[in-house]
Scaffold this active site. Sequence first.
Site, PDB file in Angstrom:
ATOM      1  N   ASP A 192       0.873  -1.167   0.000  1.00  0.00           N
ATOM      2  CA  ASP A 192       0.000   0.000   0.000  1.00  0.00           C
ATOM      3  C   ASP A 192       0.908   1.214   0.000  1.00  0.00           C
ATOM      4  O   ASP A 192       1.742   1.371   0.894  1.00  0.00           O
ATOM      5  CB  ASP A 192      -0.890  -0.003   1.249  1.00  0.00           C
ATOM      6  CG  ASP A 192      -1.834   1.201   1.256  1.00  0.00           C
ATOM      7  OD1 ASP A 192      -2.514   1.415   0.242  1.00  0.00           O
ATOM      8  OD2 ASP A 192      -1.877   1.913   2.274  1.00  0.00           O
ATOM      9  N   GLU A 276      -1.666  -1.288  -5.927  1.00  0.00           N
ATOM     10  CA  GLU A 276      -2.857  -0.638  -6.425  1.00  0.00           C
ATOM     11  C   GLU A 276      -2.482   0.126  -7.680  1.00  0.00           C
ATOM     12  O   GLU A 276      -1.437   0.749  -7.729  1.00  0.00           O
ATOM     13  CB  GLU A 276      -3.347   0.391  -5.406  1.00  0.00           C
ATOM     14  CG  GLU A 276      -4.276  -0.141  -4.372  1.00  0.00           C
ATOM     15  CD  GLU A 276      -4.620   0.946  -3.380  1.00  0.00           C
ATOM     16  OE1 GLU A 276      -5.806   1.255  -3.234  1.00  0.00           O
ATOM     17  OE2 GLU A 276      -3.703   1.482  -2.744  1.00  0.00           O
ATOM     18  N   CYS A 332     -12.568  -4.921   5.638  1.00  0.00           N
ATOM     19  CA  CYS A 332     -11.923  -5.603   6.758  1.00  0.00           C
ATOM     20  C   CYS A 332     -11.301  -6.881   6.191  1.00  0.00           C
ATOM     21  O   CYS A 332     -11.990  -7.680   5.572  1.00  0.00           O
ATOM     22  CB  CYS A 332     -12.958  -5.959   7.823  1.00  0.00           C
ATOM     23  SG  CYS A 332     -12.350  -7.170   9.023  1.00  0.00           S
ATOM     24  N   CYS A 354     -16.604  -7.872  13.131  1.00  0.00           N
ATOM     25  CA  CYS A 354     -15.811  -8.890  13.813  1.00  0.00           C
ATOM     26  C   CYS A 354     -14.945  -8.314  14.930  1.00  0.00           C
ATOM     27  O   CYS A 354     -14.284  -9.049  15.652  1.00  0.00           O
ATOM     28  CB  CYS A 354     -14.953  -9.668  12.829  1.00  0.00           C
ATOM     29  SG  CYS A 354     -13.622  -8.694  12.106  1.00  0.00           S
ATOM     30  N   ASP A 361      -3.116   1.402   6.785  1.00  0.00           N
ATOM     31  CA  ASP A 361      -2.188   1.021   5.710  1.00  0.00           C
ATOM     32  C   ASP A 361      -1.952  -0.491   5.663  1.00  0.00           C
ATOM     33  O   ASP A 361      -1.931  -1.100   4.592  1.00  0.00           O
ATOM     34  CB  ASP A 361      -0.843   1.730   5.880  1.00  0.00           C
ATOM     35  CG  ASP A 361      -0.983   3.241   5.773  1.00  0.00           C
ATOM     36  OD1 ASP A 361      -1.950   3.701   5.114  1.00  0.00           O
ATOM     37  OD2 ASP A 361      -0.141   3.962   6.348  1.00  0.00           O
TER      38      ASP A 361
HETATM   39 ZN   LIG Z   1     -14.249  -7.585  10.206  1.00  0.00          ZN
END
Ligand SMILES: [Zn+2]
Length: 380
Positions: A192, A276, A332, A354, A361
Amino acid sequence: MNVIKRTYRFRLYPDNYQKELIEKTLGCSRQIYNAFLSLCKSEYEKDSKYSVKKFDLIKLLPKYKEEYPYLKEVDSIALQQTVIHLFDAYLNFFRGKTKFPVFKKKKNDYGYTTMNVNNSVRIIRNEIQIPKIGRVKFVYHRPLPESFVYSMVSVSRIGKYYFVSLLGEEEYQEYQKHSKDHLDLANSIGLDFSLANLYVSDSKTKSNMPKYYESSLTKLAKEQRKLSHMVKGSSNYKSQLLRITNLHERITNQRKDYLHKTSRYLANTYDYVFVESLVLKEMAKRNNNLKLGIFINDLSYGAFLNQLKYKLEWLNKKLVKVDRYFPSSQLCFKCGYRKRDLSLNERNWTCPECGTRHNRDLNAAINIRNEGIRLVTNSN
Ligand SMILES: [Zn+2]
């Protein structure tokens, strides 16, 4: 590890006094060359035989210097090298490689050669120490490779421009090329990009910005602040501007070096690198660390990605770009929940599904890696 011969040439900016010294060295070398050539020539005219010995010529040098004491004022190694060059030219004639050497004239005399003895020639920031000439300003446009060891140094003038060439040897690795079947998805990394660190990877590693580079950046910011308080056009302003220009040049070189080393490391270490494909201006916007952003700018990222791509391809490895609309920061990585309202300033967040605590990052880098693996697996 193999060793190859290399020459690195840089532009020199001697001041007037140093120019005089360089010209003087050129003049003295030329005098020696012509005097010793004249000796070789008269020997040759006697019997057309190879009769002059290298050692005899070198032995003659001190005597000749006694006769012309001003020769002692210039670099003695340069004069010795001149004698050796002359002898080589003379020898090449007898080996049938060249014509008999000719006298040097001022207009076609370009340079002299000296040796680097115990670091007698060394680089000190944007200056280079040259025996008898002193520290000369030069454009250190690319840092020398760490393994490069130079023994010979030549100083030359072409037209009104001066140059220094460092001749030596450097190590190079024969990289093991992969065949494509052996690429291992497990040996992959997701990056990233970040303005402060270049990148954060899925394994929590950051690129290691060298300390000297970081301190140059801090210094530049400080010098620019100073400039902003000065009266435009004043002599203080002008000299401050010059200082900043020089610093910029140094930083550019340090950055190039840093990007090359980092991309080389990544290409050597991993089979796949996932990034990316971002529109770089957007990245500058979304990151608030603009202080650094000015220096590690879009251009550097473009250059870095290119280097990474060709270095990987050269090893038959792969750079894989994930879609620019892939929400790497918002997902996530544990449960796949997407936090659509994640704002730009949130460096850390907790997944409401969760409960995982995320570093922005790191989470993005992990998502980029997972997405990259998915893309590669689907395309196979
Ligand atoms: Zn999660």
